[in-house]
Design a protein around this motif. Structure first.
Motif, mmCIF file in Angstrom:
data_model
loop_
_atom_site.group_PDB
_atom_site.id
_atom_site.type_symbol
_atom_site.label_atom_id
_atom_site.label_comp_id
_atom_site.label_asym_id
_atom_site.label_seq_id
_atom_site.Cartn_x
_atom_site.Cartn_y
_atom_site.Cartn_z
ATOM 1 N N VAL A 52 0.864 -1.188 0.000
ATOM 2 C CA VAL A 52 0.000 0.000 0.000
ATOM 3 C C VAL A 52 0.899 1.236 0.000
ATOM 4 O O VAL A 52 1.629 1.488 0.961
ATOM 5 C CB VAL A 52 -0.931 0.008 1.225
ATOM 6 N N THR A 53 0.849 2.016 -1.087
ATOM 7 C CA THR A 53 1.793 3.110 -1.304
ATOM 8 C C THR A 53 1.072 4.446 -1.426
ATOM 9 O O THR A 53 0.107 4.569 -2.190
ATOM 10 C CB THR A 53 2.601 2.862 -2.606
ATOM 11 N N ILE A 54 1.528 5.433 -0.678
ATOM 12 C CA ILE A 54 1.013 6.798 -0.819
ATOM 13 C C ILE A 54 1.739 7.466 -1.984
ATOM 14 O O ILE A 54 2.971 7.546 -2.004
ATOM 15 C CB ILE A 54 1.227 7.612 0.473
ATOM 16 N N ALA A 55 0.970 7.937 -2.977
ATOM 17 C CA ALA A 55 1.538 8.581 -4.165
ATOM 18 C C ALA A 55 1.656 10.083 -3.901
ATOM 19 O O ALA A 55 0.755 10.860 -4.218
ATOM 20 C CB ALA A 55 0.680 8.298 -5.385
ATOM 21 N N TYR B 268 -4.636 3.822 -8.085
ATOM 22 C CA TYR B 268 -4.406 2.860 -9.149
ATOM 23 C C TYR B 268 -3.544 1.720 -8.638
ATOM 24 O O TYR B 268 -3.100 1.723 -7.475
ATOM 25 C CB TYR B 268 -3.783 3.508 -10.385
ATOM 26 N N TYR B 269 -3.342 0.722 -9.493
ATOM 27 C CA TYR B 269 -2.673 -0.512 -9.083
ATOM 28 C C TYR B 269 -1.595 -0.880 -10.094
ATOM 29 O O TYR B 269 -1.778 -0.698 -11.301
ATOM 30 C CB TYR B 269 -3.716 -1.643 -9.011
ATOM 31 N N THR B 270 -0.480 -1.400 -9.604
ATOM 32 C CA THR B 270 0.536 -1.987 -10.478
ATOM 33 C C THR B 270 0.753 -3.430 -10.032
ATOM 34 O O THR B 270 0.814 -3.718 -8.834
ATOM 35 C CB THR B 270 1.862 -1.208 -10.431
ATOM 36 N N PRO B 271 0.844 -4.365 -10.999
ATOM 37 C CA PRO B 271 0.838 -5.798 -10.663
ATOM 38 C C PRO B 271 2.179 -6.296 -10.160
ATOM 39 O O PRO B 271 3.203 -5.622 -10.279
ATOM 40 C CB PRO B 271 0.475 -6.455 -12.000
ATOM 41 N N PRO B 272 2.191 -7.513 -9.623
ATOM 42 C CA PRO B 272 3.454 -8.125 -9.206
ATOM 43 C C PRO B 272 4.353 -8.371 -10.411
ATOM 44 O O PRO B 272 3.897 -8.380 -11.560
ATOM 45 C CB PRO B 272 3.015 -9.459 -8.580
ATOM 46 N N ARG C 137 0.986 -3.592 -6.019
ATOM 47 C CA ARG C 137 1.024 -2.330 -5.263
ATOM 48 C C ARG C 137 -0.188 -1.477 -5.590
ATOM 49 O O ARG C 137 -0.541 -1.302 -6.758
ATOM 50 C CB ARG C 137 2.309 -1.571 -5.629
ATOM 51 N N THR C 138 -0.863 -0.993 -4.562
ATOM 52 C CA THR C 138 -1.912 0.005 -4.746
ATOM 53 C C THR C 138 -1.327 1.379 -4.432
ATOM 54 O O THR C 138 -0.574 1.537 -3.473
ATOM 55 C CB THR C 138 -3.138 -0.265 -3.847
ATOM 56 N N TRP C 139 -1.694 2.363 -5.266
ATOM 57 C CA TRP C 139 -1.159 3.718 -5.148
ATOM 58 C C TRP C 139 -2.310 4.666 -4.783
ATOM 59 O O TRP C 139 -3.357 4.650 -5.426
ATOM 60 C CB TRP C 139 -0.546 4.170 -6.470
ATOM 61 N N TRP C 140 -2.086 5.523 -3.771
ATOM 62 C CA TRP C 140 -3.147 6.373 -3.241
ATOM 63 C C TRP C 140 -2.700 7.842 -3.257
ATOM 64 O O TRP C 140 -1.930 8.281 -2.409
ATOM 65 C CB TRP C 140 -3.508 5.930 -1.821
ATOM 66 N N PRO C 141 -3.160 8.606 -4.253
ATOM 67 C CA PRO C 141 -2.750 10.014 -4.365
ATOM 68 C C PRO C 141 -3.289 10.852 -3.198
ATOM 69 O O PRO C 141 -4.412 10.641 -2.715
ATOM 70 C CB PRO C 141 -3.382 10.467 -5.684
ATOM 71 N N THR D 108 -13.100 1.328 -2.865
ATOM 72 C CA THR D 108 -11.917 1.435 -3.715
ATOM 73 C C THR D 108 -10.818 0.487 -3.248
ATOM 74 O O THR D 108 -10.029 -0.003 -4.062
ATOM 75 C CB THR D 108 -11.406 2.887 -3.733
ATOM 76 N N VAL D 109 -10.748 0.222 -1.943
ATOM 77 C CA VAL D 109 -9.798 -0.774 -1.438
ATOM 78 C C VAL D 109 -10.089 -2.132 -2.068
ATOM 79 O O VAL D 109 -9.175 -2.836 -2.515
ATOM 80 C CB VAL D 109 -9.877 -0.864 0.100
ATOM 81 N N PHE D 110 -11.377 -2.497 -2.120
ATOM 82 C CA PHE D 110 -11.752 -3.782 -2.710
ATOM 83 C C PHE D 110 -11.532 -3.766 -4.229
ATOM 84 O O PHE D 110 -11.258 -4.800 -4.821
ATOM 85 C CB PHE D 110 -13.215 -4.099 -2.396
ATOM 86 N N HIS D 111 -11.664 -2.622 -4.837
ATOM 87 C CA HIS D 111 -11.481 -2.470 -6.286
ATOM 88 C C HIS D 111 -10.008 -2.609 -6.669
ATOM 89 O O HIS D 111 -9.648 -3.413 -7.536
ATOM 90 C CB HIS D 111 -12.019 -1.103 -6.707
ATOM 91 N N GLU D 112 -9.156 -1.820 -6.028
ATOM 92 C CA GLU D 112 -7.736 -1.809 -6.394
ATOM 93 C C GLU D 112 -6.987 -2.996 -5.803
ATOM 94 O O GLU D 112 -6.045 -3.493 -6.412
ATOM 95 C CB GLU D 112 -7.082 -0.505 -5.924
ATOM 96 N N GLY D 113 -7.397 -3.423 -4.617
ATOM 97 C CA GLY D 113 -6.683 -4.484 -3.923
ATOM 98 C C GLY D 113 -7.344 -5.837 -4.060
ATOM 99 O O GLY D 113 -7.329 -6.474 -5.105
#
Length: 546
Positions: free
Chosen positions: A317-320, A329-333, A342-346, A361-366
């Motif tokens: 879980v990454t703060i953008a 948004y999400y970037t895959p393994p 990784r989920t990115w949270w602006p 959105t947690v359920f959506h991205e993660g």
């Protein structure tokens, strides 16, 4: 390995060499860290690779169901990509907030740097930033010279983004290094920041004055772009009408849910109430809340509705910090799962974070959304081709993620005050995207019952629909609309993809012996293919299980 699987593997290897930045984002790691050629020669090389691969695929005959799926997915994606190149989209590829500019920036920060080898890859990629941006400017200039301009609004918004990056976007990363590379990284970061500043100047002073005034791309271009996003041909009129009907359906649910929260309250009043009560303050508290819910979702699902491999139980879980996009948004393994999803949270300038509308959105991205789907894709081994483990269709992926929000509702997870309103608001926002995106780009009139019935869309009218029908918060409206205008048809992929996923599950549910966990497993094993292929493949799976 069959000839079709070998071709898929060879294509990904060649594609990764031509586009290392996108390859890194898709989890293909281990290269030297070189940058992507965003110049005319780079785009031409990628187009030639597509054509050559399609030529090699044509005579190959599938020898199994897995072969058939691999060939169909490879053909559909490459044909969609070839059509994209043929329309000249590469020469007007601005896409403010999510285009080449952000790819160049994020492509540096995604490189793992736990050891000196990793830091040297970072240094190489960082050192290539000026050349990548110079090449991108050359492609945009080629577009102007050949009568293929992007919209002026996109140029000006991208200039703002480039200015923000020029302010020191790589400085913190460069300062994290130890040892002898610190000075080199700092110097490379400074050169990169200067290149962002030059790009901002080019966009504002040279490009924008010659750019197109209209935001919309027109019907013919939109059809090509929709095929790339959906993996099926779009009937824009049907989708437009369905989007308005879906907005009406969701509004009725929102009215009922708002009344439950506070009897007699309108949707707007309920949202105001929740904004004043359901929030956390400070970045650390926000990060902790996000991590807690990511972990809860994994614990609740594993072994019950999904079987989650051990390597996928962790989501980074990454703060953008440097993003003003407003959209997580999400970037895959990575392919070997050594780099986690990784989920990115602006932050978007906020210090207070509403939680009632971010739980969905947690359920959506993660989990169970993007992370489970892309994780299953990466962990599939030889069951999927390397191409299918890497290249996805947005409507499948975003549709699955939106289905995941709905699944969480069916499982009774929205027990936090107002969180079900948050889920419904998010769904209404995605339905508003359908009508806004199609309406603006195709040029369809606003329908009867709206304030501007029969009239054309404008930026202000689209903003009003997002605000009043999509219930989008004011702080996000501008960035969201700029995104839709610069990335045609991406915004429709969520709702139209969800529609297919829900219909496919309901069709399967009507068959005897339906089991949700088994269906989820089978559905994720297919990989995020085009919507046409998804429907056909899920029916084949259902039939074989009877």
């Amino acid at each position: 390995m069959t000839p079709i699987f070998e071709l898929c593997d060879e294509y990904i290897t060649a594609w990764a060499a031509l586009d290392p930045v996108q390859a890194e984002m898709h989890g293909i790691v281990g290269g030297a860290g070189n940058g992507t050629d965003y110049g005319p020669d780079g785009y031409r090389a990628r187009a030639e690779l597509i054509a050559a691969t399609l030529g090699r695929l044509a005579p190959l005959e599938p020898t199994s169901e897995a072969d058939r799926r691999a060939a169909a997915h490879l053909r559909e994606r490459l044909e969609a990509d070839a059509a994209w190149h043929e329309t000249g989209e590469q020469w007007r590829q601005l896409r403010a907030q999510f285009g080449p500019l952000s790819q160049v920036r994020d492509g540096v920060h995604l490189i793992a740097h736990a050891d000196e080898e990793g830091w040297r890859r970072v240094l190489t990629r960082l050192g290539d930033v000026p050349a990548m941006l110079e090449g991108w400017r050359a492609s945009l200039a080629h577009g102007l010279a050949t009568g293929l301009p992007a919209a002026r609004r996109q140029a000006l918004e991208a200039a703002v983004q480039a200015d923000r990056y020029a302010g020191g976007t790589h400085a913190k990363l460069a300062a994290e290094a130890d040892g002898t590379l610190v000075a080199e990284l700092a110097a490379a970061a400074e050169r990169a920041h200067e290149a962002y500043a030059e790009t901002a100047r080019f966009l504002r002073e040279e490009y924008a004055p010659r750019a197109a005034q209209a935001d919309g791309v027109g019907l013919e271009r939109y059809k090509v772009l929709a095929r790339k996003m959906l993996g099926t041909d779009l009937d824009p009129h049907e989708a437009y009408e369905w989007g308005w009907a879906e907005l009406d359906r969701l509004e009725a649910e929102l009215v009922a849910e708002s009344d439950k929260l506070s009897p007699g309250a309108s949707v707007a009043e309920a949202i105001d109430l929740l904004n004043g009560t359901e929030y956390v303050t400070g970045v650390d508290a926000y990060h902790a809340w996000l991590k807690e819910w990511h972990e809860r979702a994994v614990d609740r699902l594993d072994g019950v509705h999904f079987d989650i491999p051990a390597k996928l139980r962790t989501v980074d879980v990454t703060i953008a910090h440097d993003s003003n996009s407003g959209a997580p948004y999400y970037t895959p393994p990575s392919e070997d799962l050594s780099r986690p999803g990784r989920t990115w949270w602006p932050l978007s300038g906020r210090d207070r974070f509403a939680t009632w509308n971010e739980l969905a959105t947690v359920f959506h991205e993660g989990v169970p959304g993007h992370h489970l789907q892309f994780g299953a894709m990466k962990a599939s081994g030889d069951a999927l081709s390397r191409f299918a483990r890497t290249v996805f269709v947005p409507a499948n992926a975003e549709g699955w993620a939106l289905y995941s929000e709905r699944l969480a509702d069916e499982l009774g997870w929205y027990t936090e005050p107002g969180s079900r309103i948050g889920m419904l608001v998010g769904s209404a926002w995605r339905a508003a995207r359908v009508v806004v995106d199609i309406g603006v780009h195709v040029g369809l009139p606003l329908p009867a019952g709206t304030e501007w019935a029969g009239q054309a869309w404008t930026f202000d009218r689209a903003s009003t629909v997002l605000r009043e029908r999509g219930h989008l918060i004011e702080a996000r409206i501008h960035a969201e609309l700029v995104r839709y205008l610069g990335w045609p048809a991406q915004a429709i992929s969520y709702k139209l993809g969800e529609r297919v996923w829900v219909a496919a599950r309901e069709e399967a549910r009507r068959r005897s012996g339906f089991d949700l966990k088994r269906w989820h497993t089978a559905a994720l094993e297919v990989g995020p293919i085009g919507l046409d292929g998804l429907v056909d493949t899920l029916r084949r799976i259902d039939a074989s299980n009877e």
